[in-house]
Every structure is written in C-alpha cells, then in structure tokens.
Write a protein that holds these residues in place. Structure first.
Motif, PDB file in Angstrom:
ATOM      1  N   CYS A  38       5.763   5.862 -21.430  1.00 44.69           N
ATOM      2  CA  CYS A  38       6.722   4.911 -20.862  1.00 44.69           C
ATOM      3  C   CYS A  38       6.637   4.910 -19.341  1.00 44.69           C
ATOM      4  O   CYS A  38       6.575   3.841 -18.709  1.00 44.69           O
ATOM      5  CB  CYS A  38       8.136   5.282 -21.325  1.00 44.69           C
ATOM      6  N   LEU A  39       6.597   6.096 -18.732  1.00 42.92           N
ATOM      7  CA  LEU A  39       6.493   6.204 -17.281  1.00 42.92           C
ATOM      8  C   LEU A  39       5.172   5.627 -16.781  1.00 42.92           C
ATOM      9  O   LEU A  39       5.122   4.893 -15.790  1.00 42.92           O
ATOM     10  CB  LEU A  39       6.621   7.660 -16.841  1.00 42.92           C
ATOM     11  N   PHE A  40       4.096   5.998 -17.470  1.00 40.00           N
ATOM     12  CA  PHE A  40       2.791   5.515 -17.051  1.00 40.00           C
ATOM     13  C   PHE A  40       2.681   4.002 -17.235  1.00 40.00           C
ATOM     14  O   PHE A  40       2.015   3.318 -16.448  1.00 40.00           O
ATOM     15  CB  PHE A  40       1.689   6.235 -17.822  1.00 40.00           C
ATOM     16  N   SER A  41       3.311   3.475 -18.278  1.00 40.79           N
ATOM     17  CA  SER A  41       3.302   2.027 -18.480  1.00 40.79           C
ATOM     18  C   SER A  41       3.965   1.321 -17.304  1.00 40.79           C
ATOM     19  O   SER A  41       3.463   0.308 -16.784  1.00 40.79           O
ATOM     20  CB  SER A  41       4.039   1.671 -19.775  1.00 40.79           C
ATOM     21  N   ALA A  42       5.108   1.860 -16.892  1.00 40.16           N
ATOM     22  CA  ALA A  42       5.823   1.264 -15.761  1.00 40.16           C
ATOM     23  C   ALA A  42       4.983   1.324 -14.492  1.00 40.16           C
ATOM     24  O   ALA A  42       4.915   0.358 -13.722  1.00 40.16           O
ATOM     25  CB  ALA A  42       7.153   1.982 -15.559  1.00 40.16           C
ATOM     26  N   ALA A  43       4.339   2.468 -14.283  1.00 39.51           N
ATOM     27  CA  ALA A  43       3.531   2.624 -13.073  1.00 39.51           C
ATOM     28  C   ALA A  43       2.293   1.740 -13.117  1.00 39.51           C
ATOM     29  O   ALA A  43       1.943   1.076 -12.140  1.00 39.51           O
ATOM     30  CB  ALA A  43       3.127   4.083 -12.903  1.00 39.51           C
ATOM     31  N   LEU A  44       1.611   1.724 -14.264  1.00 38.93           N
ATOM     32  CA  LEU A  44       0.394   0.917 -14.392  1.00 38.93           C
ATOM     33  C   LEU A  44       0.673  -0.561 -14.174  1.00 38.93           C
ATOM     34  O   LEU A  44      -0.094  -1.270 -13.517  1.00 38.93           O
ATOM     35  CB  LEU A  44      -0.242   1.135 -15.772  1.00 38.93           C
ATOM     36  N   SER A  45       1.776  -1.045 -14.746  1.00 40.99           N
ATOM     37  CA  SER A  45       2.102  -2.462 -14.605  1.00 40.99           C
ATOM     38  C   SER A  45       2.374  -2.826 -13.152  1.00 40.99           C
ATOM     39  O   SER A  45       1.999  -3.902 -12.682  1.00 40.99           O
ATOM     40  CB  SER A  45       3.319  -2.810 -15.471  1.00 40.99           C
ATOM     41  N   THR A  46       3.018  -1.915 -12.427  1.00 38.12           N
ATOM     42  CA  THR A  46       3.352  -2.196 -11.034  1.00 38.12           C
ATOM     43  C   THR A  46       2.126  -2.154 -10.138  1.00 38.12           C
ATOM     44  O   THR A  46       1.887  -3.070  -9.341  1.00 38.12           O
ATOM     45  CB  THR A  46       4.402  -1.193 -10.514  1.00 38.12           C
ATOM     46  N   ILE A  47       1.327  -1.101 -10.266  1.00 39.07           N
ATOM     47  CA  ILE A  47       0.207  -0.966  -9.337  1.00 39.07           C
ATOM     48  C   ILE A  47      -0.929  -1.923  -9.684  1.00 39.07           C
ATOM     49  O   ILE A  47      -1.652  -2.373  -8.788  1.00 39.07           O
ATOM     50  CB  ILE A  47      -0.303   0.492  -9.265  1.00 39.07           C
ATOM     51  N   SER A  48      -1.091  -2.282 -10.966  1.00 35.45           N
ATOM     52  CA  SER A  48      -2.108  -3.278 -11.293  1.00 35.45           C
ATOM     53  C   SER A  48      -1.733  -4.634 -10.701  1.00 35.45           C
ATOM     54  O   SER A  48      -2.592  -5.374 -10.204  1.00 35.45           O
ATOM     55  CB  SER A  48      -2.295  -3.390 -12.810  1.00 35.45           C
ATOM     56  N   SER A  49      -0.446  -4.948 -10.750  1.00 36.71           N
ATOM     57  CA  SER A  49       0.027  -6.191 -10.122  1.00 36.71           C
ATOM     58  C   SER A  49      -0.223  -6.151  -8.619  1.00 36.71           C
ATOM     59  O   SER A  49      -0.609  -7.156  -8.008  1.00 36.71           O
ATOM     60  CB  SER A  49       1.515  -6.382 -10.397  1.00 36.71           C
ATOM     61  N   ALA A  50      -0.003  -4.977  -8.031  1.00 36.31           N
ATOM     62  CA  ALA A  50      -0.219  -4.836  -6.592  1.00 36.31           C
ATOM     63  C   ALA A  50      -1.698  -4.989  -6.244  1.00 36.31           C
ATOM     64  O   ALA A  50      -2.050  -5.663  -5.268  1.00 36.31           O
ATOM     65  CB  ALA A  50       0.298  -3.480  -6.121  1.00 36.31           C
ATOM     66  N   PHE A  51      -2.580  -4.367  -7.049  1.00 37.07           N
ATOM     67  CA  PHE A  51      -4.013  -4.486  -6.783  1.00 37.07           C
ATOM     68  C   PHE A  51      -4.440  -5.954  -6.786  1.00 37.07           C
ATOM     69  O   PHE A  51      -5.156  -6.412  -5.900  1.00 37.07           O
ATOM     70  CB  PHE A  51      -4.830  -3.739  -7.854  1.00 37.07           C
ATOM     71  N   ASN A  52      -4.019  -6.668  -7.810  1.00 39.38           N
ATOM     72  CA  ASN A  52      -4.438  -8.058  -7.960  1.00 39.38           C
ATOM     73  C   ASN A  52      -3.901  -8.922  -6.834  1.00 39.38           C
ATOM     74  O   ASN A  52      -4.622  -9.771  -6.288  1.00 39.38           O
ATOM     75  CB  ASN A  52      -3.973  -8.583  -9.318  1.00 39.38           C
ATOM     76  N   SER A  53      -2.631  -8.734  -6.477  1.00 37.33           N
ATOM     77  CA  SER A  53      -2.048  -9.556  -5.414  1.00 37.33           C
ATOM     78  C   SER A  53      -2.641  -9.203  -4.052  1.00 37.33           C
ATOM     79  O   SER A  53      -2.858 -10.094  -3.213  1.00 37.33           O
ATOM     80  CB  SER A  53      -0.525  -9.378  -5.388  1.00 37.33           C
ATOM     81  N   LEU A  54      -2.920  -7.921  -3.826  1.00 35.72           N
ATOM     82  CA  LEU A  54      -3.536  -7.521  -2.561  1.00 35.72           C
ATOM     83  C   LEU A  54      -4.939  -8.094  -2.432  1.00 35.72           C
ATOM     84  O   LEU A  54      -5.348  -8.533  -1.347  1.00 35.72           O
ATOM     85  CB  LEU A  54      -3.575  -5.988  -2.459  1.00 35.72           C
ATOM     86  N   VAL A 107       0.837  -1.202   0.000  1.00 32.94           N
ATOM     87  CA  VAL A 107       0.000   0.000   0.000  1.00 32.94           C
ATOM     88  C   VAL A 107       0.870   1.250   0.000  1.00 32.94           C
ATOM     89  O   VAL A 107       0.609   2.222  -0.722  1.00 32.94           O
ATOM     90  CB  VAL A 107      -0.960  -0.014   1.213  1.00 32.94           C
ATOM     91  N   ILE A 108       1.938   1.230   0.799  1.00 34.15           N
ATOM     92  CA  ILE A 108       2.852   2.384   0.824  1.00 34.15           C
ATOM     93  C   ILE A 108       3.577   2.522  -0.512  1.00 34.15           C
ATOM     94  O   ILE A 108       3.688   3.620  -1.075  1.00 34.15           O
ATOM     95  CB  ILE A 108       3.873   2.233   1.971  1.00 34.15           C
ATOM     96  N   TYR A 109       4.059   1.403  -1.047  1.00 29.56           N
ATOM     97  CA  TYR A 109       4.817   1.447  -2.300  1.00 29.56           C
ATOM     98  C   TYR A 109       3.956   1.927  -3.466  1.00 29.56           C
ATOM     99  O   TYR A 109       4.429   2.621  -4.359  1.00 29.56           O
ATOM    100  CB  TYR A 109       5.381   0.063  -2.594  1.00 29.56           C
ATOM    101  N   MET A 110       2.676   1.577  -3.458  1.00 30.08           N
ATOM    102  CA  MET A 110       1.788   2.001  -4.537  1.00 30.08           C
ATOM    103  C   MET A 110       1.684   3.521  -4.615  1.00 30.08           C
ATOM    104  O   MET A 110       1.573   4.086  -5.703  1.00 30.08           O
ATOM    105  CB  MET A 110       0.393   1.392  -4.344  1.00 30.08           C
ATOM    106  N   GLY A 111       1.701   4.178  -3.458  1.00 38.26           N
ATOM    107  CA  GLY A 111       1.622   5.634  -3.464  1.00 38.26           C
ATOM    108  C   GLY A 111       2.787   6.259  -4.216  1.00 38.26           C
ATOM    109  O   GLY A 111       2.611   7.216  -4.977  1.00 38.26           O
ATOM    110  N   ILE A 112       3.986   5.694  -4.025  1.00 40.06           N
ATOM    111  CA  ILE A 112       5.166   6.200  -4.734  1.00 40.06           C
ATOM    112  C   ILE A 112       5.025   5.960  -6.233  1.00 40.06           C
ATOM    113  O   ILE A 112       5.328   6.829  -7.059  1.00 40.06           O
ATOM    114  CB  ILE A 112       6.435   5.515  -4.199  1.00 40.06           C
ATOM    115  N   CYS A 113       4.554   4.774  -6.596  1.00 36.31           N
ATOM    116  CA  CYS A 113       4.428   4.416  -8.022  1.00 36.31           C
ATOM    117  C   CYS A 113       3.412   5.297  -8.741  1.00 36.31           C
ATOM    118  O   CYS A 113       3.568   5.597  -9.926  1.00 36.31           O
ATOM    119  CB  CYS A 113       4.028   2.945  -8.158  1.00 36.31           C
ATOM    120  N   VAL A 114       2.367   5.697  -8.067  1.00 30.83           N
ATOM    121  CA  VAL A 114       1.346   6.539  -8.693  1.00 30.83           C
ATOM    122  C   VAL A 114       1.817   7.983  -8.807  1.00 30.83           C
ATOM    123  O   VAL A 114       1.611   8.645  -9.831  1.00 30.83           O
ATOM    124  CB  VAL A 114       0.027   6.467  -7.884  1.00 30.83           C
TER     125      VAL A 114
END
Length: 618
Positions: A343-359, A139-146
């Motif tokens: 490119c930046l948004f792709s990196a962020a989207l891939s990370t936080i979508s993975s986080a949403f699903n795993s959470l 949850v904390i890491y997602m804030g940085i990624c967004v």
C-alpha cells in the motif's frame, strides 16, 4: 512481544509485495508494446489525449495521496487530534475552481505543458521561470516520497534502507520510461485500489484488537483527540478552521489547478467535458482517503493512548509510530504486513511516476524544443524517455536528504508545496484574472513570492517556530481542574513577536501568502511599467473573472476596466472549425464535443499560431 523486536515478513508477504512491483512493470510493458508503442511524444507524454474520466480521476487521487499522506496524516491525528480533518472542507473549492476556471482555459489552448500558457500570456522568460520553479518543487518532493515507504520496509523486514530506495526508484523509472503517461495512469488505477485495501485492512484489525468501535470511540473522546471547530483567526496557530479551510483552498489550487502533474492528466482526456468530470470525481476519493487516514490515527491512539514508541525503531520522528502500529497489529497475520507495505509503495510509485512523466514533459516542451524546433518526432520521443530515466536517478539522490529534516513528512511536504507551489499559483492567477498584468510584473511578482516564501519557510525551520505541542498522552477523561490548568499554562506561554511571529506563520498559509504576494507585486509593477493593453493580450488566455463579477455594469464600462468576456471579436463558424482542428505541432486533432457556450465567448487559437503572432507583434 515487542513488535520492534521481530521482523514480520513471511513468504506470503514477500509474494504480495513482489506481485505489486511485477504488476506495475507489466502495465508499463503492455503499453510499450501495444497501440502506437510510445513512438510519438503525444502518445508518450499525453496518452494521445484519449483517456476517459474514470482512470484520469483515480490517477489524480493517486498522484496526491502519496506515502507521505498515508504515514503523515495518521501521525498528525495521533499526536494533535482530528483538527486536520477540516482540510476536507478545502477540497470543495479546491476542486470546483480548477474544474470551471483552470481546466477550460488550459484545455482549449491544446497545450502539452501548463507553462506554455505563461509564454502565451506573458513572455518566454516567464515561461522558463515557471518551469524551473516547478522542477525544483517536484525534485525535492520526490525525495520525500521515495524515502518514506523505504523506511517502512526497512522497519518491517530489516531490508536494507537504501536498497529499498534503489529498488523502488528503478522499478518506477522502468515502467514510466517504457509505457509513458498511459502506463502511469493505469498503474495509478491499480495502485489506488491497493492503497485503499491496505489502509482498510490495518483499520479493521486495529479496531478488533483494541476492543471494538465503542472502545475506540471512548478512548479517543476521553483522550481529547476529537477536536471541535476552532475559529481562532490567529494565522500563527498551526491548525484552525481558517488555516485548513481557507489556506487549504490555495494549497489545493496549487496542486489541482496549475501543477503540471495534475494538469497533464486533464490535458490527456478525450474531451474537455471528460477532464471536468474527472476533476469532480476526485472529490469523493479524496474524502475517502482523508477519512481512512484520520480513522487510522484514532485507532492508533486508542491502542497506545498517545505514548511514543518511535525510539524503538531507531528514530525520533513521530511518523515512525504508524509503522510501529502496523507491526503491532499485523504480527501473526501472514500477508497483511506485505499488503500494507505494498500500500505504501503503491502510493509512492504513483506519485513519483507522475512526477517523472511531468518533469520529462516540461523539460522537453519548455526548455529543449524551443531551441531545437527542427527536432524529429522520433528523437523527441527518445529524449523524453531519457529525461524520465534521468529524473528517476535524481530522485534517489534527493531521498538521502529527507531523513535530515526534523519535521513530520506531512508538514515537510506541505511546506514545499506552499513555498514553491504558491508562487506558481500566483503567476497563473495574475495572468488569468488580471488583463492589465505584463511580463515585467509577472517576473517581479514571482521573484517576490519566492523570496518571501523561502524567507518565512527557512526562518521557521531555523527557529523551529512552526511546530505545535502534542496533546498530553492520556486515555482517561480529564477533570475540570486539569482542563483549567492546561488552559492557563497555554495562555501564559510567551507569544512570539517581531520576526519570530512572522516565522510562526502556519505552514498551511504558505500557499495563500506567497500567491497573494505574487499577485499584488505583479499588479503594482505592471501599473508602474505600463499596464498591458487589450489588443496585446493573447486571446483565450484571460478568464473573465471581473466581467462575471461585475455583470451589472454596462458593457462599455466593463470594457474600460478590461473586464470584458471576450478579448477579441467572436470568429466565424468556419474559423472556429479550423482552429479546433489545429494542434500545437500542426497536426489535426478533431474535437468530439460541440463547443460549449463558454467557448463561443472567446476565440482560442492553437498555441503555435498564437506564439508566432505574439512574436511578430513584438
């Protein structure tokens, strides 16, 4: 013209950026309307365990290579030189060990959540603690990624910062909730390609604008940005070969060995071989991503010679220099600014979508289902989608806190992984490698690891003792006198002592330090409270580390040390075939590959059966 005085987005840029978001949502819609239409938790959360190694490997790299790395690594190289590049050495063991230790154990148990392992090995209380620790970390890491790509979009276009945060969070939440893990993995594949193309475009244009490869090399060499092999063993040195090459291994293990975001991708693979193969295929992709980010930082230095123009973007963060560089290089080139922001948004989207699903997965499997065992599949699937949406909204709130942190986004992100991921790694290592460890020791070890990790982490933030001074901004070669003066000035700096030295521990050691704290504390408490007996250990939950290392000892001595390669007698062929067709919810899941030799050494029952047996015994 100062690039910070103009906004670079043209109609073409907006079209490219919009296409990225539309394609991501389109992939989510496709998987929501195709196949089983995400009607079961196995399809929504585990992609029906049908994924091949290529998309899984690209998804693994996308989950790790977030906007934090694309912004943070070039800023690190620009400010401190190429010493950080040595973290690539840690990728070797950091991927080899998960491929041959963690993946075989977790995959054969047929889990949905990695933390189900902790209940099988220890107890339900340990499982819940491990799950809560992971949720807090992500949850904390997602804030940085967004926040990171939203800041870039604001700098390049003038688009409202929090509007960008909201748009990205909603798009990501939408396709994650619609398409499940399949959508997340396939959008990761698309977004990984966009990431590499965007970085490469900036590097090529930057080299051309700076005068070519030879000119870039001359400036970075004369500016002392090419770092040698620093073998200083001092753990308070921010970056040395040991902090990056050894401390980095523990960081990689916490990410690729036991983190639910990555483990869930392994478990979605068709077979164990596919899962192991995907882990190996991540290595060249990670090295390429690291190389592109480091080269980008060197090209930046050749352009500006270490000068700091971040204040022109209204911030004191060194990370803003990357945005300034992009704006400078790509002005007057329609489409390229949009490509880099994509490119930046792709990196962020891939990370936080993975986080949403795993959470959503761990919350459902570890915190909700155990209390509602009669929940229908339809309700569980609907609930998992609602959880994904809830975590998406939560990450928007966390993004607000990110800009209050003073360190670079790269250092903040790695601190989080070390402070929280390290203790979780220690918990899994305690269970897999030490058959004597019991539940009491595991809980005590996790508590001690988290306490010590947050003590040193928060202490370093309060005292600001974990940072490092930037190299002097200069593109000219320094003479011998200047070099001697620099060495003398550094040597005369007062060394921290006492607690200040403790707080000065390099953030790259956080994972190793907290992991070892968990293991040592857990073993001590386990022996004081009564070590676990061989017959009480759930079969298939211990990796025979000591049995393999002490192969030269007679079998009876290894058994006395509880270092045997098999904790239970090898089952019959009929028993093995029956166990391989069992699943956590009782449904049949046939295995396509023949069992490997390692599988014949350990009887691995399905998760549900093992839990029932364990509770009955207790």
């Amino acid at each position: 013209m100062d690039p910070s005085d103009q906004r670079l987005f043209t109609v073409v840029d907006y079209v490219i950026f919009a296409l990225l978001l539309a394609a991501s949502v389109g992939i989510g819609l496709y998987h929501a309307l195709s196949g089983g239409r995400q009607r079961t938790t196995q399809e929504f959360l585990m992609a029906d365990r049908s994924m091949h190694c290529i998309p899984v490997s690209l998804s693994l790299i996308a989950s790790f290579q977030s906007a934090v790395a694309i912004i943070g690594v070039p800023a690190e190289i620009y400010t401190h030189g190429t010493q950080y590049w040595f973290i690539g050495c840690a990728y070797i063991l950091g991927l080899f060990i998960p491929a041959h230790v963690f993946i075989p154990v977790l995959y054969r148990l047929r889990l949905s959540s990695a933390y189900q392992y902790l209940e099988l090995r220890f107890s339900k209380a340990v499982r819940i603690c491990g799950t809560l620790t992971f949720i807090f970390q992500m949850v904390i890491y997602m804030g940085i990624c967004v926040y990171t790509p939203a800041f870039a979009l604001n700098a390049v276009t003038g688009f409202e910062l929090w509007g960008a945060v909201l748009a990205m969070g909603l798009v990501c939440t939408l396709y994650t909730a619609l398409g499940g893990l399949k959508a997340v993995i396939w959008t990761d594949v698309f977004q990984t390609v966009v990431m590499f193309v965007g970085q490469l475009a900036v590097i090529v244009v930057g080299i051309q604008e700076t005068g070519g490869v030879s000119e870039v090399w001359r400036k970075v060499r004369e500016g002392n940005r090419i770092s040698g092999l620093d073998l200083n063993p001092d753990p308070t040195e921010r970056h040395t070969f040991w902090t990056l090459g050894v401390g980095g291994v523990f960081l990689m293990l916490s990410l690729y060995g036991v983190n639910q975001t990555q483990v869930q991708r392994y478990l979605s693979s068709r077979t164990e071989k596919e899962a192991v193969r995907s882990c190996y295929m991540v290595f060249p992709s990670l090295q390429l991503a690291l190389a592109l980010s480091c080269v980008m930082g060197l090209v930046m230095f050749a352009r500006y010679c270490g000068e700091d123009y971040s204040d022109k973007l209204g911030t004191s963060s060194k990370d803003a220099m990357v945005i300034y560089f992009v704006m400078d290089m790509l002005q007057g080139l329609p489409g390229l600014p949009g490509l880099f922001v994509a490119c930046l948004f792709s990196a962020a989207l891939s990370t936080i979508s993975s986080a949403f699903n795993s959470l959503a997965t761990v919350t459902l499997e570890d915190l909700i289902k155990p209390h509602f065992p009669a929940m229908t599949e339809a309700k569980a699937t609907l609930l998992s989608k609602g959880l994904a949406v809830s975590y998406g909204l939560m990450c928007l709130a966390m993004a607000y806190l990110t800009h209050l942190m003073g360190d670079s986004v790269l250092q903040v992100a790695l601190k989080i992984f070390g402070m929280v991921g390290g203790p979780n790694l220690g918990l899994f290592c305690l269970g897999m490698f030490f058959p004597w460890a019991n539940s009491t020791g595991a809980l005590a070890g996790l508590g001690a690891g988290l306490t010590v990790a947050f003590w040193v982490g928060i202490g370093s933030i309060v005292t600001r003792s974990s940072g490092a001074k930037a190299l002097p901004p200069s593109c000219r070669a320094s003479n011998l006198t200047e070099t001697i003066q620099t060495v003398l000035s550094n040597s005369t700096l007062s060394k921290p002592s006492g607690l200040e030295r403790f707080y000065s521990l390099s953030y790259m050691w956080y994972s190793a330090f907290s992991c070892l704290t968990v293991v040592i504390t857990g073993l001590v408490i386990s022996f004081l409270t009564g070590p676990m007996k061989e017959e009480d250990v759930t079969p298939g939950t211990v990796y025979p580390l000591f049995g393999n290392l002490l192969f030269f000892l007679p079998e009876h001595l290894k058994r006395k040390l509880c270092c045997v390669t098999s904790l239970r007698p090898t089952p019959t062929v009929q028993q093995r075939q029956q166990s391989q067709h069992k699943h956590i919810n009782g449904s049949a899941v046939p295995q396509e590959d023949e069992p490997s030799q390692a599988e014949t050494d350990t009887f691995l029952p399905d998760t549900h059966t093992a839990m029932v047996e364990r509770e009955t015994a207790l």
